[in-house]
Design a protein around this motif. Structure first.
Motif, PDB file in Angstrom:
ATOM      1  N   ALA A  71       0.833  -1.206   0.000  1.00 41.11           N
ATOM      2  CA  ALA A  71       0.000   0.000   0.000  1.00 41.11           C
ATOM      3  C   ALA A  71       0.866   1.254   0.000  1.00 41.11           C
ATOM      4  N   GLU A  88      -7.130   7.438  -1.986  1.00 41.28           N
ATOM      5  CA  GLU A  88      -7.441   6.039  -1.695  1.00 41.28           C
ATOM      6  C   GLU A  88      -6.195   5.289  -1.245  1.00 41.28           C
ATOM      7  N   GLU A 104      -5.468   3.550   2.338  1.00 39.20           N
ATOM      8  CA  GLU A 104      -5.078   2.142   2.463  1.00 39.20           C
ATOM      9  C   GLU A 104      -3.814   2.010   3.309  1.00 39.20           C
ATOM     10  N   GLN A 151      -3.597  -0.018   6.875  1.00 37.08           N
ATOM     11  CA  GLN A 151      -2.601  -1.061   7.133  1.00 37.08           C
ATOM     12  C   GLN A 151      -1.755  -0.716   8.358  1.00 37.08           C
TER      13      GLN A 151
END
Length: 163
Positions: free
Chosen positions: A19, A120, A124, A128
């Motif tokens: 990510a 986005e 993410e 995480q």
């Protein structure tokens, strides 16, 4: 239990790294497309300014001459290049920046879509990170609980033995 926890942490760290890499890639695409777009915009404006100056110099020479139609035609061409410079400046994003974004990503077509994808990707990365922190906090809390429990059991048996 120990192997499962280590494998879970490895999976979480690898998904976090993925990510983070995607977010970095999208940010790099945004920076590169802006730089290349600005370079092309400046290059185009410089070329159009040189063309404008050459036509204006021809117009000044033509003004000094006695032929009026050459002068009028040259001024028309000069005004045409002024309009082109204005259009290149007004439409700089769709003409210069958006094609580079589309070329570099092959899915994103505009700067707005790139900004959404970057948001986005950042979200993410944050998810995480929170997931990893939660697992580490749970493992730390479990370890502290076990150590406290062992310490209490040790104190209890030590108190029974030395009594």
């Amino acid at each position: 239990m120990n192997n499962e926890f280590i494998n879970m942490i490895k999976d979480e760290l690898s998904s976090y790294g993925t990510a983070l890499g995607k977010a970095g890639q999208l940010k790099m695409i945004g920076i590169v497309s802006r730089v290349l777009g600005l370079f092309l915009l400046i290059f185009t404006i410089i070329l159009l300014v040189f063309a404008l100056l050459s036509f204006c110099s021809v117009a000044i020479i033509a003004i000094m001459s006695d032929y009026m139609p050459v002068w009028a035609a040259t001024l028309i061409m000069s005004s045409f290049y002024v309009v082109l410079i204005g259009l290149a400046f007004v439409f700089r994003k769709p003409l210069f920046i958006h094609p580079f974004i589309k070329l570099l990503t092959k899915q994103i077509r505009s700067e707005e879509e790139l900004a959404l994808k970057m948001m986005e990707a950042d979200h993410e990365v944050e998810l995480q990170r929170v997931k990893i922190e939660t697992h580490i906090n749970n493992a730390t809390r479990d370890l502290n609980f076990m150590l406290t429990l062992l310490g209490n059991v040790w104190s209890f048996f030590r108190g029974k033995i030395f009594k």
